[in-house]
Design an enzyme around this catalytic site. Structure first.
Site, short mmCIF file in Angstrom:
data_model
loop_
_atom_site.label_atom_id
_atom_site.label_comp_id
_atom_site.label_asym_id
_atom_site.label_seq_id
_atom_site.Cartn_x
_atom_site.Cartn_y
_atom_site.Cartn_z
CG ASP A 41 42.34 48.01 43.02
OD1 ASP A 41 43.31 47.94 42.25
OD2 ASP A 41 41.74 47.01 43.45
CG ASP A 96 45.71 45.00 39.38
OD1 ASP A 96 46.16 44.46 40.41
OD2 ASP A 96 44.62 45.58 39.34
#
Length: 541
Positions: free
Chosen positions: A438, A385
């Site tokens: 997520d 990420d």
């Protein structure tokens, strides 16, 4: 079930590489450190609303971008004046207009001279603002040259895209009376959409974790019954567990998963186009159909147990139940209707339903067997990420993750692998979004914590699930706080979620002395039922 498993595998890879920044709407205020700044030329680049009136009837609204120079645009609509719009003569405004403007907003074309030259000439002619029409559909940042000195500009300058200019020129050529109002409203600090999105993410993990734990609990009971009755030996019991359709992630596959996801992300970034988005829509629909039918069948099987038993063999699908055959057409129709009408105003509802069903199904099928694998998976995702949101700017001159999330260069409103809710009180509209990754990746660890708690028969406060769930919710909340503090600039959610969730789990495990079991076996030590049965027989004798 081979075809369904293949669909699940494709969908899982896709949902992971589509793990974008949580908010989709574009930034309203943008400061470009590469654009030169100097006194008289130091404004932030802001988006500007240009509301039109045609013969005193409210017309179309266009969006432009303010220049580095000139006065700033007012933020409130009530403070913005409605001013008559005039087309420049000459069109480029590189020489003084043929007539005085007396406070009009002047519309000019781009080219033949500097932006500041146009603004200075318009100001000298009495204009109150300048609308510069770009020669492309995109917007362009209007800056000052390093050697410019004539920057005493006291009127705002706004650039509009080419299609907006074509429409305005058409209205002016019809000899209509055109008025415009320029303002740049600020976004609210918090939009209610972010609250609902937080509840959706937390609720999805909560439901999926209980489903996963309940399935594992029932499998453990069935396993114990087999051993107690001596009707099947241990190897057959293991066979029953292996045929339940559960896929366990190991350390190597966790690392490989992130590498493959990175390759897919780059591929999507390079091939970003309308046809590739269409391909992603098809893949998403396949995964969504499987997820939706799995969830609906699981719910209905509580009331229609006989119909839920695999009893019919279908090519490609294997043995399926009557209930599956009854539900599948509805799921396919739902996905097809969403795909056809996905550009419509309320299409986000269908997208969220398919997405939540897909995530829930993946969390039911895929298991993290122990804390070691969970740590490797979330650790790699944490680095993934950060790299693709922040560090990729150094290599690609833009954030790859954010470009992919917004669907830039595709002509579409972003990729479909997102949960999204329209920003309800935002004058600029747009969506608050969260990537499937997520939710899915932390959800794997949280579902593992509840399975462990149930097998260990731990009370809710003495277990790990409650605290892991609270840590995830807090990490996601901190993500939105950081997002708003950064003025809407993209934030990698796992940057905040992983330390909270994984850190809480590791700390509690070490404090309670369970870390060794959690790290390696992932299951509490249990006494075998046939051993207990043997002890009771010995006592009877």
């Amino acid at each position: 079930m081979g075809f369904l498993r293949f669909c699940w595998f494709i969908s899982t890879i896709v949902v992971f590489f589509s793990d974008p920044t949580p908010v989709a709407a574009g930034d309203i205020v943008h400061d470009d450190k590469f654009a030169p700044k100097k006194p008289g030329c130091e404004n932030d680049f802001v988006l500007v609303k240009v509301q039109t009136w045609v013969d005193d009837i409210e017309g179309a609204e266009f969006v432009g971008v303010g220049a580095r120079f000139g006065t700033t645009i007012v933020s409130k609509e009530k403070n913005a004046n409605r001013t008559h719009l005039t087309q420049s003569d000459p069109r480029d405004c590189c020489s003084p207009p043929t007539k005085k403007l007396t406070g009009d907003v002047i519309m000019v074309t781009r080219g033949h001279c500097k932006f500041t030259t146009k603004a200075n000439i318009a100001q000298a002619a009495g204009a109150s603002a300048v609308l510069i029409i770009n020669n492309e559909r995109e917007l362009y940042k209007m800056v000052c040259e390093p050697d410019e000195t004539d920057l005493d500009i006291h009127i705002p300058t706004v650039m509009l895209p080419q299609d907006a200019g074509v429409e305005l020129e058409r209205l002016v050529s019809n000899r209509s009376s055109i008025s415009v109002q320029l303002y740049s409203p600020r976004r609210p600090v918090v939009d209610i959409a972010e609250v609902f999105l937080w509840l959706m993410a937390v609720g999805t993990i909560l439901c999926a974790s209980f489903w996963s734990a309940w399935s594992a609990h029932e499998a453990a009971i069935e396993h114990d019954k087999l051993l107690q009755d001596f009707s099947e030996d241990l190897s057959n019991a293991k066979l029953v567990g292996a045929s339940s359709g559960i896929v366990e992630v190991n350390t190597k596959s966790a690392v490989l998963f992130v590498i493959v996801a990175s390759c897919f992300l780059v591929l999507l970034y390079k091939l970003m186009s309308a046809w590739f988005i269409e391909l992603l829509v098809v893949i998403f629909c396949i995964g969504g159909v499987e997820g939706l039918q799995t969830c609906i069948v699981a719910l209905l099987s509580r009331w229609f147990k006989q119909a839920a038993q695999p009893s019919i063999k279908v090519a490609l699908f294997g043995a399926v139940s009557y209930l599956t055959l009854a539900v599948l057409p509805f799921c396919i129709a739902f996905a097809v209707v969403w795909a056809v009408y996905r550009e419509y105003k309320f299409a986000w509802i269908g997208q969220d339903i398919l997405g939540i069903a897909l995530i829930t199904t993946v969390l039911q099928i895929v298991h993290v067997p122990n804390l070691k694998v969970g740590t490797v998976l979330l650790g790699c995702a944490f680095l993934y990420d950060i790299f693709w949101v922040f560090i990729s700017k150094k290599l690609f001159h833009e954030s790859v993750m954010i470009v992919v999330a917004r669907g830039d260069k595709s002509g579409e409103d972003g990729i479909p692998m997102l949960l999204k809710i329209p920003r309800m009180f935002d004058p600029w509209g747009g969506f608050s979004i969260i990537g499937f990754g997520d939710i899915l990746l932390p959800g794997l660890l949280i579902a593992f914590s509840l399975r462990y708690d149930w097998l260990a028969k731990k009370p809710i406060r003495a277990g790990y699930f409650l605290w892991a769930m609270l840590a995830y919710g807090l990490g996601l909340l901190i993500t939105y706080v950081a997002l708003n503090l950064m003025d809407g600039h993209g934030q990698p959610a796992l940057l905040y979620i992983v330390p909270f969730t994984l850190g809480t789990f590791l700390s509690l495990g070490k404090k309670r002395g369970d870390l060794g079991i959690l790290w390696l076996s992932g299951e509490p030590e249990r006494e075998c039922p046939h051993v207990r049965l043997g002890h009771s027989h010995a006592q009877d004798e």
